[in-house]
Write a protein that holds these residues in place. Structure first.
Motif, PDB file in Angstrom:
ATOM      1  N   LEU A   6      36.408  33.172  35.468  1.00 48.84           N
ATOM      2  CA  LEU A   6      37.695  33.392  36.110  1.00 48.84           C
ATOM      3  C   LEU A   6      38.166  34.811  35.845  1.00 48.84           C
ATOM      4  N   PRO A   7      38.833  35.436  36.811  1.00 45.51           N
ATOM      5  CA  PRO A   7      39.356  36.798  36.577  1.00 45.51           C
ATOM      6  C   PRO A   7      40.403  36.789  35.461  1.00 45.51           C
ATOM      7  N   ARG A   8      40.297  37.728  34.581  1.00 50.80           N
ATOM      8  CA  ARG A   8      41.268  37.891  33.502  1.00 50.80           C
ATOM      9  C   ARG A   8      41.175  39.321  32.989  1.00 50.80           C
ATOM     10  N   ASP A   9      42.193  39.718  32.255  1.00 51.23           N
ATOM     11  CA  ASP A   9      42.234  41.055  31.682  1.00 51.23           C
ATOM     12  C   ASP A   9      41.532  41.056  30.332  1.00 51.23           C
ATOM     13  N   SER A  51      42.117  47.540  37.616  1.00 54.56           N
ATOM     14  CA  SER A  51      43.017  46.643  38.341  1.00 54.56           C
ATOM     15  C   SER A  51      43.909  47.455  39.268  1.00 54.56           C
ATOM     16  N   ALA A  52      44.867  46.771  39.863  1.00 50.93           N
ATOM     17  CA  ALA A  52      45.797  47.445  40.768  1.00 50.93           C
ATOM     18  C   ALA A  52      47.085  47.845  40.065  1.00 50.93           C
ATOM     19  N   GLN A  53      47.082  47.860  38.747  1.00 47.86           N
ATOM     20  CA  GLN A  53      48.268  48.245  37.996  1.00 47.86           C
ATOM     21  C   GLN A  53      48.480  49.760  38.073  1.00 47.86           C
ATOM     22  N   PRO A  54      49.702  50.220  37.805  1.00 46.27           N
ATOM     23  CA  PRO A  54      49.984  51.663  37.955  1.00 46.27           C
ATOM     24  C   PRO A  54      49.132  52.547  37.059  1.00 46.27           C
ATOM     25  N   TRP A  55      48.838  52.091  35.827  1.00 41.88           N
ATOM     26  CA  TRP A  55      48.086  52.970  34.930  1.00 41.88           C
ATOM     27  C   TRP A  55      46.648  53.186  35.387  1.00 41.88           C
ATOM     28  N   ALA A  56      46.125  52.310  36.269  1.00 45.11           N
ATOM     29  CA  ALA A  56      44.754  52.495  36.750  1.00 45.11           C
ATOM     30  C   ALA A  56      44.645  53.694  37.682  1.00 45.11           C
ATOM     31  N   TRP A 297      33.645  36.411  23.986  1.00 46.93           N
ATOM     32  CA  TRP A 297      32.364  37.115  24.031  1.00 46.93           C
ATOM     33  C   TRP A 297      32.405  38.301  24.980  1.00 46.93           C
ATOM     34  N   ALA A 298      33.263  38.260  25.988  1.00 47.56           N
ATOM     35  CA  ALA A 298      33.366  39.404  26.897  1.00 47.56           C
ATOM     36  C   ALA A 298      33.848  40.641  26.148  1.00 47.56           C
ATOM     37  N   GLU A 299      34.849  40.470  25.278  1.00 42.52           N
ATOM     38  CA  GLU A 299      35.345  41.601  24.489  1.00 42.52           C
ATOM     39  C   GLU A 299      34.271  42.125  23.550  1.00 42.52           C
ATOM     40  N   VAL A 300      33.501  41.214  22.961  1.00 46.58           N
ATOM     41  CA  VAL A 300      32.431  41.638  22.050  1.00 46.58           C
ATOM     42  C   VAL A 300      31.385  42.442  22.809  1.00 46.58           C
ATOM     43  N   GLY A 301      31.026  41.988  24.016  1.00 44.89           N
ATOM     44  CA  GLY A 301      30.036  42.715  24.799  1.00 44.89           C
ATOM     45  C   GLY A 301      30.510  44.091  25.220  1.00 44.89           C
ATOM     46  N   PRO A 353      34.761  40.377  32.693  1.00 46.47           N
ATOM     47  CA  PRO A 353      35.056  39.709  33.979  1.00 46.47           C
ATOM     48  C   PRO A 353      35.907  40.594  34.868  1.00 46.47           C
ATOM     49  N   GLU A 354      36.039  40.203  36.102  1.00 45.02           N
ATOM     50  CA  GLU A 354      36.881  40.951  37.017  1.00 45.02           C
ATOM     51  C   GLU A 354      38.343  40.891  36.559  1.00 45.02           C
ATOM     52  N   PRO A 355      39.106  41.952  36.793  1.00 50.94           N
ATOM     53  CA  PRO A 355      40.526  41.915  36.388  1.00 50.94           C
ATOM     54  C   PRO A 355      41.309  40.903  37.198  1.00 50.94           C
ATOM     55  N   ARG A 356      42.441  40.523  36.630  1.00 45.20           N
ATOM     56  CA  ARG A 356      43.261  39.507  37.282  1.00 45.20           C
ATOM     57  C   ARG A 356      43.832  40.011  38.603  1.00 45.20           C
ATOM     58  N   VAL A 357      44.221  41.262  38.649  1.00 44.00           N
ATOM     59  CA  VAL A 357      44.715  41.884  39.892  1.00 44.00           C
ATOM     60  C   VAL A 357      43.700  42.929  40.293  1.00 44.00           C
ATOM     61  N   VAL A 358      42.893  42.654  41.286  1.00 44.36           N
ATOM     62  CA  VAL A 358      41.806  43.536  41.686  1.00 44.36           C
ATOM     63  C   VAL A 358      42.369  44.688  42.493  1.00 44.36           C
TER      64      VAL A 358
END
Length: 360
Positions: A6-9, A51-56, A297-301, A353-358
């Motif tokens: 699932l998409p998550r940050d 993501s589509a957030q301003p800092w990106a 595990w995603a953070e570890v990778g 994983p993909e970000p929550r807001v692509v």
């Protein structure tokens, strides 16, 4: 584990460790081929996982800053004396004599191939580090990063988050003001457009930063309880010992003439004392977490991909000096190990994983 995630940050600390690993790898070499590979890896990961957030959107600003750094580094080589004895002269410029107290510096003069390449290699290294830091700012949520700062460093964390979010807020403010100005009529001169554009951007970015600081203060961020005088003395003593230990240990590691007992043992002692001091100081700061960021595990990778890039670059710098630091009279060489080590950073795309807001 399911193949579809699932998409998550991703946890912001994981992205920062990954970016610092790439920046560390860039600091171990002046090879332009390796540096361009590391910069390309950072750009590809940002394009794939932002993501589509301003800092990106602020990442392009960091890329522009990196390009300016490279150009300015070469220009400074030309302006402040680009000549090297015995080098191939590319351009002969009239030299401007300077007083003797400037320690041999001179303006202009003959520009050699070696001096231009030296400025280019140094500029590429610094520019790549800037791009890596920009990748961390584009991928990591700075407000979520604040929650990962140790409780004892709440004041430093507040200043750090406000500073990190300043550039993304400027980019977002510029986009909003540009869209608003396009709907209004006004002065057509260059000075008029600058006043209509620059002042609202700076005012909006400052206002948003102040709102962030006020919001953290309203929610009681960094509010600490009381401590006995003995606890304060113990915490201060541990922090002082830790600071001195880290300073002496780092100096001994860099200075090979210093006794080895002052190197690694002192550095380890300083780190342990600092961690203990931060832990004791953090007990006085009560913080609650709403939906704490997961560490999976995603953070570890993601973290391991950046660390692996730095480790390979460190090995290449110690065993393949010709590759890590090429000379200025021949074409830079690159080995399979150096290239593969730089490409290890791409594993963050598969791990995260993909970000929550692509991003669109």
């Amino acid at each position: 584990m399911s193949l579809t995630r699932l998409p998550r940050d991703v946890h912001p600390v994981a992205w920062w460790v990954w970016a610092l690993g790439l920046a560390t790898a860039a600091s171990f070499t002046t090879n332009p081929l390796v540096l361009l590979t590391i910069a390309g890896v950072a750009c590809v990961v940002v394009m794939a996982r932002r993501s589509a957030q301003p800092w990106a959107d602020a990442f392009r600003v960091y890329v522009i800053v990196a390009i300016v750094i490279v150009v300015m580094r070469v220009l400074f080589r030309v302006l402040l004396g680009g000549g090297v004895d015995g080098g191939l002269v590319l351009l002969s410029l009239p030299e401007v004599p300077l007083p003797s107290w400037v320690l041999g510096l001179h303006l202009l003069g003959p520009v050699t191939r070696e001096s231009v390449l030296a400025g280019l290699y140094d500029g590429l290294r610094l520019g790549t580090i800037v791009i890596c830091i920009g990748a961390a700012n584009a991928l990591a949520n700075p407000k979520r990063l604040l929650r990962s700062v140790p409780a004892a460093l709440h004041e430093v964390g507040t200043a750090l988050v406000v500073a990190v979010t300043m550039l993304p807020q400027l980019v977002e403010s510029a986009r909003r003001v540009r869209a608003a100005q396009a709907l209004r009529a006004g002065e057509n001169g260059r000075g008029g457009r600058l006043r209509r554009y620059l002042v609202p951007v700076l005012e909006d970015a400052l206002e948003r930063s102040l709102r962030l600081a006020a919001g953290m203060d309203t929610r009681g961020y960094g509010r600490s309880g009381g401590a006995t005088p003995a606890e304060r003395r113990l915490t201060g003593g541990l922090m002082l010992v830790g600071l001195c230990g880290v300073a002496v240990g780092v100096y001994a590691l860099l200075d090979h003439t210093a006794p080895r007992v002052l190197a690694t043992p002192t550095l380890i002692l300083g780190v342990v004392a600092s961690v203990a001091g931060l832990s004791l100081a953090g007990r006085r700061v009560g913080r609650t977490f709403y939906r704490p960021d997961p560490w999976e595990w995603a953070e570890v990778g993601v973290m391991l991909s950046g660390i692996a890039t730095a480790v390979v670059a460190w090995w290449v710098a110690g065993h393949q000096l010709v590759v890590a630091y090429p000379d200025l009279v021949s074409i830079p060489q690159v080995t399979l190990i150096a290239l593969a080590g730089s490409l290890l950073g791409l594993l963050a795309i598969a791990a995260a994983p993909e970000p929550r807001v692509v991003a669109a």
